[in-house]
Design a protein around this motif. Structure first.
Motif, PDB file in Angstrom:
ATOM      1  N   LEU A 122     -18.326  16.931  -4.424  1.00 33.87           N
ATOM      2  CA  LEU A 122     -17.197  16.339  -5.136  1.00 33.87           C
ATOM      3  C   LEU A 122     -16.586  17.348  -6.103  1.00 33.87           C
ATOM      4  CD1 LEU A 122     -15.937  13.428  -5.095  1.00 33.87           C
ATOM      5  CD2 LEU A 122     -17.137  13.045  -7.256  1.00 33.87           C
ATOM      6  N   GLN A 123     -17.429  18.097  -6.787  1.00 37.18           N
ATOM      7  CA  GLN A 123     -16.928  19.099  -7.727  1.00 37.18           C
ATOM      8  C   GLN A 123     -16.239  20.250  -7.004  1.00 37.18           C
ATOM      9  OE1 GLN A 123     -20.777  19.486  -9.891  1.00 37.18           O
ATOM     10  NE2 GLN A 123     -19.576  19.174 -11.741  1.00 37.18           N
ATOM     11  N   LEU A 124     -16.775  20.660  -5.859  1.00 40.00           N
ATOM     12  CA  LEU A 124     -16.162  21.745  -5.095  1.00 40.00           C
ATOM     13  C   LEU A 124     -14.773  21.362  -4.596  1.00 40.00           C
ATOM     14  CD1 LEU A 124     -19.212  22.981  -2.974  1.00 40.00           C
ATOM     15  CD2 LEU A 124     -18.013  24.287  -4.739  1.00 40.00           C
ATOM     16  N   GLU A 125     -14.627  20.138  -4.103  1.00 38.67           N
ATOM     17  CA  GLU A 125     -13.359  19.726  -3.499  1.00 38.67           C
ATOM     18  C   GLU A 125     -12.372  19.149  -4.513  1.00 38.67           C
ATOM     19  OE1 GLU A 125     -13.810  18.879   1.122  1.00 38.67           O
ATOM     20  OE2 GLU A 125     -14.449  17.165  -0.088  1.00 38.67           O
ATOM     21  N   TYR A 126     -12.877  18.421  -5.512  1.00 41.52           N
ATOM     22  CA  TYR A 126     -11.969  17.702  -6.409  1.00 41.52           C
ATOM     23  C   TYR A 126     -12.214  18.006  -7.893  1.00 41.52           C
ATOM     24  CZ  TYR A 126     -11.117  15.090  -2.122  1.00 41.52           C
ATOM     25  OH  TYR A 126     -10.799  14.752  -0.836  1.00 41.52           O
ATOM     26  N   GLY A 127     -12.922  19.109  -8.160  1.00 39.17           N
ATOM     27  CA  GLY A 127     -13.235  19.456  -9.545  1.00 39.17           C
ATOM     28  C   GLY A 127     -12.015  19.717 -10.416  1.00 39.17           C
ATOM     29  N   ASP A 128     -10.858  19.978  -9.801  1.00 42.23           N
ATOM     30  CA  ASP A 128      -9.633  20.183 -10.579  1.00 42.23           C
ATOM     31  C   ASP A 128      -9.120  18.893 -11.195  1.00 42.23           C
ATOM     32  OD1 ASP A 128      -9.645  22.866  -9.979  1.00 42.23           O
ATOM     33  OD2 ASP A 128      -8.216  22.705  -8.324  1.00 42.23           O
ATOM     34  N   TYR A 129      -9.656  17.760 -10.740  1.00 38.66           N
ATOM     35  CA  TYR A 129      -9.158  16.466 -11.213  1.00 38.66           C
ATOM     36  C   TYR A 129     -10.048  15.816 -12.270  1.00 38.66           C
ATOM     37  CZ  TYR A 129      -6.003  16.655  -7.190  1.00 38.66           C
ATOM     38  OH  TYR A 129      -5.037  17.023  -6.282  1.00 38.66           O
ATOM     39  N   PHE A 130     -11.238  16.344 -12.495  1.00 38.45           N
ATOM     40  CA  PHE A 130     -12.116  15.673 -13.448  1.00 38.45           C
ATOM     41  C   PHE A 130     -13.053  16.656 -14.141  1.00 38.45           C
ATOM     42  CE2 PHE A 130     -14.520  15.615  -9.440  1.00 38.45           C
ATOM     43  CZ  PHE A 130     -15.775  16.047  -9.848  1.00 38.45           C
ATOM     44  N   THR A 131     -13.527  16.238 -15.297  1.00 37.25           N
ATOM     45  CA  THR A 131     -14.640  16.906 -15.961  1.00 37.25           C
ATOM     46  C   THR A 131     -15.824  15.951 -15.901  1.00 37.25           C
ATOM     47  OG1 THR A 131     -13.979  16.009 -18.118  1.00 37.25           O
ATOM     48  CG2 THR A 131     -13.158  18.190 -17.538  1.00 37.25           C
ATOM     49  N   ILE A 132     -17.011  16.483 -16.068  1.00 33.81           N
ATOM     50  CA  ILE A 132     -18.197  15.641 -15.982  1.00 33.81           C
ATOM     51  C   ILE A 132     -19.094  15.862 -17.186  1.00 33.81           C
ATOM     52  CG2 ILE A 132     -19.485  17.333 -14.610  1.00 33.81           C
ATOM     53  CD1 ILE A 132     -20.632  14.845 -13.084  1.00 33.81           C
TER      54      ILE A 132
END
Length: 285
Positions: free
Chosen positions: A42-52
């Motif tokens: 999820l971070q590899l593909e959509y990490g530009d949309y969220f922080t964790i």
């Protein structure tokens, strides 16, 4: 504005990403360990949309349970509960030096050297626990873990026994209680509108479910980034289970096995047999 809303708002001022995910975990729970490859993908593909943000839960009895559970096939969506003003008391002394609490507090000590340092430390600590069966309640093992991920060892050792790390752990337990997180792993998704309640899900689900949640909260289809080539990924994540790599790369297990055996022949990787499956360790040196 309550304290929770203030924390969320301050977080959005620091970064410009539209979503924030609170990841509630017991790092020594096999369910949370099983979620790791999904989260990496999820971070590899959509990490530009969220922080964790990682939040520790206090149910450390999982240190005595290493079985890998079946993944459920249903989804439970729950709106986050408002804070109830619950106050947890927590104290830490040197007498706890060989208890599960020391392992948990060591994570908060690692986080004092930066968010990414904390994440690297959690991942390595889980590898030690689930793959190498190491005694992660031993201060010497924790120091080895810190050294492995490149932490300042002197600062880390000092911080383990500091009030700062103990208070950070206490804060995590308080957040878990006030958010009524009773099952793990749990993830809470927040958008930019701090007036909106977060969306909480518990358990482990198919990767498409997490993408669907991102899509619904963003109210648009997020564009996935390209996953890096295998060796580039392995440089950042040197120890992986075959099935996990197959999930991340959407490839058959046999395909991943062939790729890793090629690296093995090139003396860049070695297989690590473990109770929970076959792992590969990438080491090009």
């Amino acid at each position: 504005m309550n304290e929770w809303s203030a924390n969320i708002e301050n977080s959005y001022k620091i970064n410009s990403k539209p979503l924030e995910i609170y990841f509630f975990i017991d790092p020594f729970c096999s369910d949370c360990w099983s979620l790791s490859p999904l989260l990496k993908k999820l971070q590899l593909e959509y990490g530009d949309y969220f922080t964790i943000k990682y939040v520790l839960c206090g149910q450390l009895s999982a240190l005595n349970c290493k079985s890998k559970p079946d993944i459920p096939h249903f989804l439970q969506n729950k709106k986050c509960q408002e804070w109830k003003g619950i106050s947890l008391q927590f104290s830490f002394t040197d007498e706890d030096a060989f208890t599960p609490h020391l392992a948990a507090i060591s994570i908060k000590a690692a986080e004092l050297q930066g968010k990414n340092a904390g994440i690297r430390f959690i991942q390595r600590l889980q590898e030690l626990f689930f793959i190498e069966n190491a005694n992660i309640t031993d201060i010497n093992i924790l120091r080895q873990c810190a050294k492995y991920v490149g932490l300042d060892l002197e600062e880390f050792t000092k911080d383990i026994y500091s009030t700062s790390a103990a208070r950070a752990f206490q804060c995590d337990l308080k957040i878990s209680a006030e958010m009524e997180v009773t099952e793990m792993p749990a993830m809470v998704f927040f958008n930019e509108n701090i007036e909106d309640e977060g969306l909480k899900i518990t358990g482990i689900y198919s990767y498409s479910i997490y993408v669907q949640i991102l899509t619904e909260i963003l109210e648009e289809y997020p564009k996935p980034a390209e996953i890096p080539p295998l060796e580039m990924f392995l440089k950042e994540n040197p120890i992986n289970e075959t099935n996990d790599l197959a999930l991340i790369y959407d490839k058959p297990v046999k395909h991943i096995e062939r790729q890793m055996k090629k690296l093995q022949l090139q003396q860049k990787a070695k297989k690590i047999p473990a109770q929970s499956g076959n792992f590969w360790q990438y080491d090009p040196s």
